[in-house]
Design a protein around this motif. Structure first.
Motif, PDB file in Angstrom:
ATOM      1  N   GLU A 132       0.795  -1.216   0.000  1.00  0.00           N
ATOM      2  CA  GLU A 132       0.000   0.000   0.000  1.00  0.00           C
ATOM      3  C   GLU A 132       0.829   1.267   0.000  1.00  0.00           C
ATOM      4  O   GLU A 132       0.279   2.360  -0.085  1.00  0.00           O
ATOM      5  N   GLY A 133       2.133   1.135   0.146  1.00  0.00           N
ATOM      6  CA  GLY A 133       2.988   2.315   0.157  1.00  0.00           C
ATOM      7  C   GLY A 133       2.757   3.203   1.380  1.00  0.00           C
ATOM      8  O   GLY A 133       2.953   4.413   1.314  1.00  0.00           O
ATOM      9  N   LYS A 134       2.352   2.606   2.492  1.00  0.00           N
ATOM     10  CA  LYS A 134       2.074   3.352   3.719  1.00  0.00           C
ATOM     11  C   LYS A 134       2.974   2.832   4.829  1.00  0.00           C
ATOM     12  O   LYS A 134       3.377   1.668   4.823  1.00  0.00           O
ATOM     13  N   SER A 135       3.239   3.713   5.785  1.00  0.00           N
ATOM     14  CA  SER A 135       3.977   3.263   6.958  1.00  0.00           C
ATOM     15  C   SER A 135       3.009   2.496   7.854  1.00  0.00           C
ATOM     16  O   SER A 135       1.783   2.645   7.734  1.00  0.00           O
ATOM     17  N   PRO A 136       3.526   1.683   8.762  1.00  0.00           N
ATOM     18  CA  PRO A 136       2.630   0.908   9.625  1.00  0.00           C
ATOM     19  C   PRO A 136       1.699   1.789  10.455  1.00  0.00           C
ATOM     20  O   PRO A 136       0.525   1.461  10.626  1.00  0.00           O
ATOM     21  N   GLU A 141      -3.753   3.864  11.655  1.00  0.00           N
ATOM     22  CA  GLU A 141      -4.679   4.999  11.720  1.00  0.00           C
ATOM     23  C   GLU A 141      -5.845   4.794  10.755  1.00  0.00           C
ATOM     24  O   GLU A 141      -7.004   5.047  11.092  1.00  0.00           O
ATOM     25  N   GLU A 142      -5.551   4.331   9.544  1.00  0.00           N
ATOM     26  CA  GLU A 142      -6.600   4.076   8.551  1.00  0.00           C
ATOM     27  C   GLU A 142      -7.553   2.991   9.041  1.00  0.00           C
ATOM     28  O   GLU A 142      -8.779   3.111   8.891  1.00  0.00           O
ATOM     29  N   MET A 143      -7.011   1.943   9.648  1.00  0.00           N
ATOM     30  CA  MET A 143      -7.846   0.860  10.153  1.00  0.00           C
ATOM     31  C   MET A 143      -8.759   1.354  11.278  1.00  0.00           C
ATOM     32  O   MET A 143      -9.936   0.991  11.334  1.00  0.00           O
ATOM     33  N   ILE A 144      -8.236   2.181  12.156  1.00  0.00           N
ATOM     34  CA  ILE A 144      -9.047   2.712  13.263  1.00  0.00           C
ATOM     35  C   ILE A 144     -10.163   3.586  12.716  1.00  0.00           C
ATOM     36  O   ILE A 144     -11.329   3.450  13.105  1.00  0.00           O
ATOM     37  N   ARG A 145      -9.840   4.479  11.795  1.00  0.00           N
ATOM     38  CA  ARG A 145     -10.860   5.356  11.224  1.00  0.00           C
ATOM     39  C   ARG A 145     -11.896   4.562  10.433  1.00  0.00           C
ATOM     40  O   ARG A 145     -13.076   4.875  10.459  1.00  0.00           O
ATOM     41  N   HIS A 147     -12.803   1.544  11.049  1.00  0.00           N
ATOM     42  CA  HIS A 147     -13.634   0.855  12.037  1.00  0.00           C
ATOM     43  C   HIS A 147     -14.640   1.809  12.660  1.00  0.00           C
ATOM     44  O   HIS A 147     -15.783   1.434  12.942  1.00  0.00           O
ATOM     45  N   LEU A 148     -14.231   3.057  12.896  1.00  0.00           N
ATOM     46  CA  LEU A 148     -15.115   4.016  13.544  1.00  0.00           C
ATOM     47  C   LEU A 148     -16.165   4.599  12.609  1.00  0.00           C
ATOM     48  O   LEU A 148     -17.287   4.853  13.034  1.00  0.00           O
ATOM     49  N   TYR A 149     -15.807   4.848  11.361  1.00  0.00           N
ATOM     50  CA  TYR A 149     -16.660   5.654  10.503  1.00  0.00           C
ATOM     51  C   TYR A 149     -17.342   4.881   9.381  1.00  0.00           C
ATOM     52  O   TYR A 149     -17.954   5.488   8.519  1.00  0.00           O
ATOM     53  N   THR A 150     -17.248   3.581   9.332  1.00  0.00           N
ATOM     54  CA  THR A 150     -17.963   2.823   8.302  1.00  0.00           C
ATOM     55  C   THR A 150     -19.209   2.222   8.921  1.00  0.00           C
ATOM     56  O   THR A 150     -19.218   1.800  10.075  1.00  0.00           O
ATOM     57  N   ARG A 151     -20.249   2.186   8.128  1.00  0.00           N
ATOM     58  CA  ARG A 151     -21.514   1.602   8.591  1.00  0.00           C
ATOM     59  C   ARG A 151     -21.532   0.124   8.234  1.00  0.00           C
ATOM     60  O   ARG A 151     -21.122  -0.279   7.160  1.00  0.00           O
ATOM     61  N   GLU A 152     -22.049  -0.622   9.134  1.00  0.00           N
ATOM     62  CA  GLU A 152     -22.128  -2.069   8.892  1.00  0.00           C
ATOM     63  C   GLU A 152     -23.528  -2.469   8.534  1.00  0.00           C
ATOM     64  O   GLU A 152     -24.496  -1.946   8.885  1.00  0.00           O
TER      65      GLU A 152
END
Length: 152
Positions: A132-136, A141-145, A147-152
């Motif tokens: 993904e060309g991202k640092s860990p 941070e992306e995973m946390i956001r 998890h918080l902001y997606t609707r299931e």
């Protein structure tokens, strides 16, 4: 590494104002790992870049302060540089009578991951960078956001 950490410490101290600076306030603004912050502060004191002041009697709040052996340091101030005084950094001059806005608050969070098997963090780090060309930390941070902001 020390130069980068020292730069971040100096920037955090400049954001607070004039010294002496309380170590826990600078630590929060610097956003460094606690060990890196402590080691850099001790190194800066060793080379004479700063002077450390020990904890005052009666102060019970020691979280965020720097320990070295049995001594706890609460404040520091930058040592006067020999030779000509450094010129102040160039800034966009504001009209007389107006104060610059205060720095935005910064929450530094240190996360300790337990129960990882040897090599798992390195594998995760490598996958983040290669796939993904991202640092860990950016991926976490992306995973946390997500998890918080997606609707299931």
């Amino acid at each position: 590494m020390r130069q980068k950490a020292e730069k971040r410490i100096r920037e955090a101290a400049a954001g607070i104002g004039c010294g002496p600076f309380r170590l826990d306030a600078v630590r929060a603004g610097a956003g460094l790992h606690p060990r890196v912050f402590d080691k850099t502060i001790i190194d800066m004191a060793r080379v004479g870049a700063i002077t450390l002041a020990p904890l005052e009697d009666g102060c019970e709040e020691t979280a965020g302060l720097v320990r070295r052996g049995d001594r706890i340091y609460a404040r520091f101030d930058f040592a006067a540089a020999p030779g000509p005084a450094p010129s102040p950094p160039e800034t966009n001059e504001a009209p007389a009578g107006s104060k610059p806005p205060p720095p935005a608050p910064m929450d530094a969070v240190v996360v300790i991951l337990r129960n990882l098997l040897p090599g798992e963090w390195e594998a995760f780090s490598d996958r983040c960078l290669t796939r993904e060309g991202k640092s860990p930390h950016e991926k976490i941070e992306e995973m946390i956001r997500g998890h918080l902001y997606t609707r299931e």
